[in-house]
Write a protein that holds these residues in place. Structure first.
Motif, PDB file in Angstrom:
ATOM      1  N   PRO A  59      25.792   0.090  46.326  1.00  0.00           N
ATOM      2  CA  PRO A  59      24.160   0.769  45.547  1.00  0.00           C
ATOM      3  C   PRO A  59      23.392   0.179  47.242  1.00  0.00           C
ATOM      4  O   PRO A  59      22.240   1.144  46.733  1.00  0.00           O
ATOM      5  CB  PRO A  59      24.286  -0.635  44.671  1.00  0.00           C
ATOM      6  N   GLY A  60      23.591  -0.208  47.560  1.00  0.00           N
ATOM      7  CA  GLY A  60      22.793  -1.102  48.595  1.00  0.00           C
ATOM      8  C   GLY A  60      22.725  -0.020  49.568  1.00  0.00           C
ATOM      9  O   GLY A  60      21.520   0.376  50.036  1.00  0.00           O
ATOM     10  N   GLN A  61      23.740   0.449  50.207  1.00  0.00           N
ATOM     11  CA  GLN A  61      23.413   1.662  51.272  1.00  0.00           C
ATOM     12  C   GLN A  61      22.616   2.698  50.346  1.00  0.00           C
ATOM     13  O   GLN A  61      21.677   3.914  50.995  1.00  0.00           O
ATOM     14  CB  GLN A  61      25.548   1.945  50.854  1.00  0.00           C
ATOM     15  N   THR A  62      23.036   3.386  49.008  1.00  0.00           N
ATOM     16  CA  THR A  62      22.426   4.514  48.672  1.00  0.00           C
ATOM     17  C   THR A  62      20.533   3.664  48.056  1.00  0.00           C
ATOM     18  O   THR A  62      19.830   4.963  48.641  1.00  0.00           O
ATOM     19  CB  THR A  62      22.292   4.511  47.273  1.00  0.00           C
ATOM     20  N   PHE A  63      20.257   2.190  48.281  1.00  0.00           N
ATOM     21  CA  PHE A  63      18.898   2.327  48.289  1.00  0.00           C
ATOM     22  C   PHE A  63      18.520   2.765  50.060  1.00  0.00           C
ATOM     23  O   PHE A  63      17.277   2.618  49.805  1.00  0.00           O
ATOM     24  CB  PHE A  63      18.710   1.001  48.145  1.00  0.00           C
ATOM     25  N   ILE A  64      19.434   2.410  51.042  1.00  0.00           N
ATOM     26  CA  ILE A  64      18.658   3.222  52.208  1.00  0.00           C
ATOM     27  C   ILE A  64      18.605   4.105  52.466  1.00  0.00           C
ATOM     28  O   ILE A  64      17.245   4.473  52.889  1.00  0.00           O
ATOM     29  CB  ILE A  64      20.219   1.932  53.550  1.00  0.00           C
ATOM     30  N   ILE A  65      19.434   4.986  51.705  1.00  0.00           N
ATOM     31  CA  ILE A  65      19.612   6.713  51.916  1.00  0.00           C
ATOM     32  C   ILE A  65      17.949   6.292  51.333  1.00  0.00           C
ATOM     33  O   ILE A  65      17.294   8.054  51.884  1.00  0.00           O
ATOM     34  CB  ILE A  65      20.863   6.933  51.628  1.00  0.00           C
ATOM     35  N   TYR A  66      18.228   6.288  50.013  1.00  0.00           N
ATOM     36  CA  TYR A  66      16.527   6.378  49.186  1.00  0.00           C
ATOM     37  C   TYR A  66      15.787   6.406  49.816  1.00  0.00           C
ATOM     38  O   TYR A  66      14.828   6.664  50.471  1.00  0.00           O
ATOM     39  CB  TYR A  66      16.369   5.789  47.855  1.00  0.00           C
TER      40      TYR A  66
END
Length: 177
Positions: A59-66
């Protein structure tokens, strides 16, 4: 009165602060390629109604992409008025329809039109809400009911990605008019 600049907030994902929207495009497409951004956006939208979370293990990578997408929207908003002073270098006489991607012929010739149309139809806050909601819903393991139009901002954002890539590839020059 001096205009205040909009912070693109690139330090979260790029590791550096970029203020110029044209330099931003270079950094944005160095971070990941166009296909990755479009595929991720598609996955976000597809996972809004699924009972499984998108990339549940990271989920951290998803936050970075966000955060990268948020920066992208801010850069696009600042690009929407640049066509008065600058213009994108001409497209080749003959171009592939695949290179045109989601853009009309007119938008392919002048990618700034994409940003103008998008922000005439939706405000930056509405795009931000869209991005926040699809990210939130794609990370949620629950199917939630929503009454928000995700398709219109999704189409605009996809077109903005294509337009931004064309601008970064062709470059810009000062408008002589």
């Amino acid at each position: 009165m001096k205009k205040s600049k909009i912070s693109l907030e690139t330090s979260f994902w790029a590791g550096q602060e970029v203020e110029n929207p044209f330099e931003f495009l270079e950094v944005f497409f160095e971070y990941a390629n166009l296909d990755y951004y479009k595929e991720t956006l598609n996955h976000f939208l597809l996972h809004t109604n699924k009972l499984e979370a998108y990339e549940a293990g990271t989920p951290g990578q998803t936050f970075i992409i966000y955060t990268a997408f948020r920066s992208f929207l801010k850069a696009c908003f600042s690009l929407k008025t640049k066509d008065k002073k600058l213009k994108v270098r001409k497209a080749p006489e003959k171009w592939s329809i695949l290179g045109q991607a989601s853009l009309t012929s007119e938008e392919y010739q002048n990618p700034f039109l994409v940003f103008q149309k998008a922000f005439d139809e939706k405000t930056p806050d509405e795009f931000d809400f869209f991005l926040c909601e699809i990210t939130h819903l794609s990370l949620s393991p629950f199917a939630e009911e929503f009454e928000y139009d995700f398709i219109t901002p999704f189409i605009h954002l996809t077109k903005m990605l294509d337009a931004a890539k064309i601008i970064s590839e062709r470059g810009i020059k000062k408008n002589k008019e």
